[in-house]
Design a protein around this motif. Structure first.
Motif, PDB file in Angstrom:
ATOM      1  N   ILE A 302       0.857  -1.192   0.000  1.00 13.72           N
ATOM      2  CA  ILE A 302       0.000   0.000   0.000  1.00 13.72           C
ATOM      3  C   ILE A 302       0.894   1.244   0.000  1.00 13.72           C
ATOM      4  O   ILE A 302       1.758   1.378   0.868  1.00 13.72           O
ATOM      5  CB  ILE A 302      -0.936   0.016   1.221  1.00 13.72           C
ATOM      6  N   PRO A 303       0.711   2.162  -0.946  1.00 17.00           N
ATOM      7  CA  PRO A 303       1.565   3.360  -1.016  1.00 17.00           C
ATOM      8  C   PRO A 303       1.520   4.175   0.279  1.00 17.00           C
ATOM      9  O   PRO A 303       0.480   4.251   0.947  1.00 17.00           O
ATOM     10  CB  PRO A 303       0.977   4.148  -2.187  1.00 17.00           C
ATOM     11  N   ASP A 304       2.670   4.781   0.604  1.00 17.96           N
ATOM     12  CA  ASP A 304       2.757   5.564   1.841  1.00 17.96           C
ATOM     13  C   ASP A 304       1.736   6.684   1.886  1.00 17.96           C
ATOM     14  O   ASP A 304       1.190   7.008   2.950  1.00 17.96           O
ATOM     15  CB  ASP A 304       4.170   6.150   1.989  1.00 17.96           C
ATOM     16  N   GLY A 305       1.449   7.271   0.735  1.00 17.74           N
ATOM     17  CA  GLY A 305       0.561   8.432   0.722  1.00 17.74           C
ATOM     18  C   GLY A 305      -0.876   8.119   1.058  1.00 17.74           C
ATOM     19  O   GLY A 305      -1.620   9.012   1.474  1.00 17.74           O
ATOM     20  N   VAL A 306      -1.299   6.863   0.882  1.00 15.95           N
ATOM     21  CA  VAL A 306      -2.712   6.518   1.126  1.00 15.95           C
ATOM     22  C   VAL A 306      -2.883   5.520   2.263  1.00 15.95           C
ATOM     23  O   VAL A 306      -4.008   5.256   2.683  1.00 15.95           O
ATOM     24  CB  VAL A 306      -3.362   5.944  -0.157  1.00 15.95           C
ATOM     25  N   ARG A 307      -1.765   4.951   2.728  1.00 12.56           N
ATOM     26  CA  ARG A 307      -1.875   3.864   3.718  1.00 12.56           C
ATOM     27  C   ARG A 307      -2.550   4.325   5.003  1.00 12.56           C
ATOM     28  O   ARG A 307      -3.256   3.554   5.668  1.00 12.56           O
ATOM     29  CB  ARG A 307      -0.503   3.258   4.020  1.00 12.56           C
ATOM     30  N   GLN A 308      -2.364   5.588   5.374  1.00 18.47           N
ATOM     31  CA  GLN A 308      -2.975   6.077   6.605  1.00 18.47           C
ATOM     32  C   GLN A 308      -4.497   5.951   6.572  1.00 18.47           C
ATOM     33  O   GLN A 308      -5.141   5.720   7.588  1.00 18.47           O
ATOM     34  CB  GLN A 308      -2.584   7.534   6.856  1.00 18.47           C
ATOM     35  N   GLY A 309      -5.056   6.061   5.378  1.00 19.01           N
ATOM     36  CA  GLY A 309      -6.512   5.925   5.255  1.00 19.01           C
ATOM     37  C   GLY A 309      -6.993   4.495   5.417  1.00 19.01           C
ATOM     38  O   GLY A 309      -8.198   4.257   5.507  1.00 19.01           O
ATOM     39  N   TYR A 310      -6.050   3.536   5.442  1.00 19.31           N
ATOM     40  CA  TYR A 310      -6.409   2.123   5.584  1.00 19.31           C
ATOM     41  C   TYR A 310      -5.948   1.538   6.913  1.00 19.31           C
ATOM     42  O   TYR A 310      -5.935   0.314   7.069  1.00 19.31           O
ATOM     43  CB  TYR A 310      -5.802   1.310   4.435  1.00 19.31           C
ATOM     44  N   PHE A 311      -5.566   2.391   7.863  1.00 17.28           N
ATOM     45  CA  PHE A 311      -5.103   1.868   9.147  1.00 17.28           C
ATOM     46  C   PHE A 311      -6.171   1.015   9.838  1.00 17.28           C
ATOM     47  O   PHE A 311      -5.848   0.095  10.582  1.00 17.28           O
ATOM     48  CB  PHE A 311      -4.679   3.013  10.069  1.00 17.28           C
ATOM     49  N   GLU A 312      -7.429   1.315   9.611  1.00 15.29           N
ATOM     50  CA  GLU A 312      -8.516   0.529  10.199  1.00 15.29           C
ATOM     51  C   GLU A 312      -9.020  -0.544   9.246  1.00 15.29           C
ATOM     52  O   GLU A 312      -9.980  -1.234   9.549  1.00 15.29           O
ATOM     53  CB  GLU A 312      -9.660   1.452  10.609  1.00 15.29           C
ATOM     54  N   ASP A 313      -8.358  -0.666   8.073  1.00  9.63           N
ATOM     55  CA  ASP A 313      -8.808  -1.593   7.036  1.00  9.63           C
ATOM     56  C   ASP A 313      -7.610  -2.057   6.217  1.00  9.63           C
ATOM     57  O   ASP A 313      -7.607  -1.978   4.992  1.00  9.63           O
ATOM     58  CB  ASP A 313      -9.830  -0.871   6.141  1.00  9.63           C
ATOM     59  N   LEU A 314      -6.547  -2.561   6.893  1.00  7.99           N
ATOM     60  CA  LEU A 314      -5.299  -2.901   6.202  1.00  7.99           C
ATOM     61  C   LEU A 314      -5.496  -3.970   5.132  1.00  7.99           C
ATOM     62  O   LEU A 314      -4.963  -3.871   4.024  1.00  7.99           O
ATOM     63  CB  LEU A 314      -4.251  -3.376   7.211  1.00  7.99           C
ATOM     64  N   ILE A 315      -6.223  -5.014   5.432  1.00  5.76           N
ATOM     65  CA  ILE A 315      -6.398  -6.101   4.467  1.00  5.76           C
ATOM     66  C   ILE A 315      -7.244  -5.626   3.292  1.00  5.76           C
ATOM     67  O   ILE A 315      -6.998  -6.011   2.141  1.00  5.76           O
ATOM     68  CB  ILE A 315      -7.012  -7.338   5.141  1.00  5.76           C
ATOM     69  N   GLY A 316      -8.209  -4.768   3.569  1.00  6.93           N
ATOM     70  CA  GLY A 316      -8.977  -4.173   2.482  1.00  6.93           C
ATOM     71  C   GLY A 316      -8.092  -3.334   1.578  1.00  6.93           C
ATOM     72  O   GLY A 316      -8.234  -3.338   0.347  1.00  6.93           O
ATOM     73  N   GLY A 317      -7.150  -2.595   2.173  1.00  4.73           N
ATOM     74  CA  GLY A 317      -6.205  -1.816   1.377  1.00  4.73           C
ATOM     75  C   GLY A 317      -5.324  -2.703   0.518  1.00  4.73           C
ATOM     76  O   GLY A 317      -5.021  -2.381  -0.639  1.00  4.73           O
ATOM     77  N   LEU A 318      -4.894  -3.847   1.070  1.00  2.00           N
ATOM     78  CA  LEU A 318      -4.101  -4.791   0.286  1.00  2.00           C
ATOM     79  C   LEU A 318      -4.886  -5.304  -0.919  1.00  2.00           C
ATOM     80  O   LEU A 318      -4.343  -5.437  -2.025  1.00  2.00           O
ATOM     81  CB  LEU A 318      -3.670  -5.971   1.161  1.00  2.00           C
TER      82      LEU A 318
END
Length: 752
Positions: A302-318
């Motif tokens: 997950i790119p650094d610039g957007v990963r913060q938005g997936y902190f509560e949804d890491l697997i969804g971000g993957l």
């Protein structure tokens, strides 16, 4: 054992032949496999993969995966302390271990902190599941250009409440119901984990990636909330060890659920401790691979610039940022959300199971009134404790308003302090109750005859260091956790004093009583061909222990039976009520019987029967239950031979068709006498067999080619004996038989 009430017999002016009470505790009498036990705990431990990495990265930066990996490796050591404590106490857990080692006051403190952990486990898991679901639905709405966005925290909190209520009902029905759900959830999760790891690996192979930075002073970037009262201090930025312990403290919730291992130990089937160790190994491997890899993959993909938005949804971000067509990734995201919703919801179930187990131990010890353990009228579960736990969880969800980070910060308080208290207590018990253990935490050395538990000491000191650092860095956790713990500690203390005034007997199980007219296999919930174990003295249950060690309950059921002897006046026209058949004596008996069954990990079925004469009650009950074996302890009032004689006389009084029964009488030393009730093949000694064979050889030669069998010789001899009696020679025969018995008395096999 679960049981349904039978209809009460109508009062028709005649007493039932065998009024009885069928007794059932909670559904915990049905033991579960180590796979199911692992599934229950993994629903909590593996569920942390969905949120632990995000919470840790918010606190310490991109080095978070290394802390998650360290915590998962360390969890194996922490798990070893729980295995050792379980080897000492079947109904174990932090409360029992701390009380034995450090006393009642610290035990109440530890269980108060632990309950803070359990009360938060359900909300954080349920809200996290809601966040995954809401995030996916919003992405689908955006994909189809629908201008609607669901409110994240509010929707997640609503979903968490619904899930909590669902598992409240599952736990009201009992452990077998909820463990089955947990196993199915983990089977589906395994499919998702394999697909996720394979797809992430393929993505990294195509794109290439860099490992997260190692946790050094330069790479650690603490947020304001992560430092708490150490904000502004140079310690975290000057001493690497301090920074590492801060990172571990913010990652410790990745191994939440360890205490649930001790709570489900009571339900693990035979062989108990080996199955517990298998459970622990399954949990370790699964959580290590799943939780740590998710955290690593998230930083690498997950790119650094957007990963913060997936902190509560890491697997969804993957799922969104892996290679492949968007439609396929969106479908996989939906699968991830489905599985995540199920496993996180399963963690809600684990929290309820664990809370119920902990509070049952507290109630059994007299800290809480036995009112809390009153069985459910239909399912036999401790529904009042479950109701209270679920109510507190729903209140927590409402107060948090669906904020995952807030719940995670508070959650770590109970987790770490329950680990610390368990480690300290196990170490104290090494010296306080020194002796044999089925299992010991490794790395033990002996110097001058004294054991030095190096491994256990290192584990405990590490946990203690993390706990003290957490006190300084987790303001929300420290304030809320300390307040909750103090309030609950006061409640336990006051309740214990009030319960003491009520003279409530400690250590006794509560039983669900179902009255009926007759003991039948269907009523008791057993199969024909069962073993009936008569219990008379709760201090002499060695015969039950021997039976449980020998019988494979998967093939043959064990019925623990107590006969209540009634005076003739008590067998009048009116039907007996439960209280007449089930007094404190029966409660003591069955509580001890349950304890033995739990220790062996084998199910028993409990029943009380009333009778005017002991052997009449035993044999009628065994006949009605279609049993094949009756097991007794050695009587303190009569010899084994006399008891067998009375049993035989009672058997003759039974109406036809009479059952063929095996009677086994155990002594405290472990020896066993066996008797046969009813017609049976005689037990022939080698000398008798040789005599029969020599006679057969002699006559078979004389009558050749006519065929003569061994049984023909026996049949002829018996007919001759009967004819001599008919001819008036009974007195002479009796005297000859008496002389024969005297001659062989010294060498005969006893009681066969």
């Amino acid at each position: 054992m679960q049981s349904n009430p039978t209809e009460e017999s109508s009062s028709n002016g005649s007493a039932p032949i065998l009024p009885r009470v069928m007794v059932a505790t909670t559904a915990m009498l049905t033991f579960i496999t180590f796979w199911r036990a692992a599934a229950i705990v993994l629903n909590d431990l593996a569920s942390s993969a969905y949120y632990a990495g995000g919470i840790a990265e918010q606190a310490v930066g991109k080095s978070a995966p290394w802390f998650i990996l360290a915590v998962m490796l360390f969890s194996y050591a922490v798990r070893a302390t729980y295995v050792e404590s379980c080897s000492m106490f079947v109904r174990g857990g932090v409360y029992r271990v701390v009380k034995e080692a450090l006393g009642g006051t610290l035990a109440k403190f530890s269980v108060s902190a632990l309950m803070f952990d359990y009360i938060l486990t359900g909300p954080i898991s349920g809200v996290s599941a809601g966040q995954y679901l809401v995030g996916f639905l919003n992405e689908v709405l955006h994909y189809f250009h629908i201008g609607v966005t669901l409110p994240g925290n509010f929707s997640a909190a609503t979903f968490a409440i619904v899930v909590t209520l669902y598992f409240w009902w599952e736990n009201i029905k009992g452990i077998p119901e909820s463990s089955e759900k947990a196993l199915r959830i983990m089977q589906l999760t395994t499919v998702m984990v394999v697909l996720l790891i394979g797809w992430c690996g393929y993505t990294l192979w195509l794109r290439g990636a860099h490992m997260p930075p190692l946790p050094t002073l330069a790479s650690l970037h603490f947020s304001r909330d992560a430092l708490g009262w150490l904000h502004g201090s140079n310690l975290p930025h000057t001493f690497a060890l301090v920074g590492i312990f801060i990172g571990l403290g913010h990652s410790i919730l990745a191994m939440s659920g360890e205490e649930s291992l001790a709570q489900v130990y009571r339900e693990i089937e035979h062989p108990k401790l080996p199955n517990l160790r298998k459970t622990g190994l399954v949990i370790f491997i699964y959580s290590l691979v799943f939780t740590s890899l998710v955290s690593f993959f998230a930083v690498m993909i997950i790119p650094d610039g957007v990963r913060q938005g997936y902190f509560e949804d890491l697997i969804g971000g993957l799922a969104i940022y892996m290679v492949g067509p968007l439609t396929v990734r969106l479908l996989f995201h939906g699968f991830v959300v489905l599985v995540g919703t199920l496993i996180l919801a399963g963690a809600v179930n684990t929290a309820i199971v664990g809370s119920n187990g902990v509070l049952c131990r507290v109630s059994e010890d007299g800290v809480l009134s036995s009112w809390f353990r009153r069985p459910h009228p239909r399912f036999g579960t401790t529904y009042r404790i479950i109701d209270i736990v679920v109510a507190l969880q729903i209140v927590t969800i409402l107060l948090s308003r669906g904020n995952i980070y807030l719940l995670g910060q508070a959650y770590a308080f109970g987790v770490i302090w329950s680990f610390v208290m368990n480690g300290l207590s196990v170490m104290v018990l090494r010296y306080k109750n020194a002796g044999a253990r089925e299992y010991r935490v490794p790395l033990n050395f002996h110097i001058a005859g004294r054991e030095i538990p190096v491994g256990l000491s290192l584990i405990t000191l590490t946990l203690l260091a993390i706990a003290f650092v957490n006190l300084l860095t987790k303001q929300v956790a420290t304030i809320s956790g300390a307040a909750f713990t103090l309030v609950l500690f006061v409640v336990f203390t006051v309740s214990e004093k009030l319960t003491a005034k009520e003279d409530v007997r400690q250590g006794l199980d509560q039983f669900h009583l179902v009255p009926g007219e007759e003991l039948t296999p269907r009523a008791v919930g057993v199969r024909p061909g069962n073993v009936v174990v008569l219990v008379r003295d709760y201090n002499a249950l060695y015969h039950l222990a021997a039976t449980l060690r020998r019988v494979r309950t998967a093939r043959q059921d064990v019925v623990v039976l107590h006969i209540r002897i009634l005076l003739r006046a008590a067998s009048g026209a009116s039907e007996l009520v439960a209280e007449q058949l089930f007094s404190t004596t029966e409660q003591y008996l069955f509580s001890r019987a349950l304890s033995l069954a739990e220790h062996e990990g084998k199910s028993v079925h409990l029943a009380v029967a009333a009778a005017n004469e002991i052997w009449d009650g035993i044999l009628r009950s065994a006949h009605s239950l279609q049993a094949t074996t009756i097991v007794l302890a050695l009587s303190s009032k009569m010899s084994v031979a006399e008891e067998a004689r009375r049993a035989g006389a009672a058997w003759e009084r039974l109406s036809d068709p009479k059952p063929r029964l095996l009677l086994e009488v155990f002594t405290p030393e472990g020896s066993e006498d066996i008797f046969y009730l009813g017609p049976h093949s005689p037990h022939l000694t080698p000398k008798e067999i040789d005599l029969l064979h020599s006679l057969w050889l002699r006559f078979s030669t004389d009558f050749a080619p006519e065929e003569v069998h061994h049984h023909d010789i026996v049949h002829f001899a018996l007919n001759e004996l009967r004819d001599e009696i008919a001819q008036g020679k009974e007195t002479e025969i009796r005297e000859r038989l008496r002389q024969h018995l005297e001659q062989i008395k010294a060498r005969r096999v006893p009681h066969l």
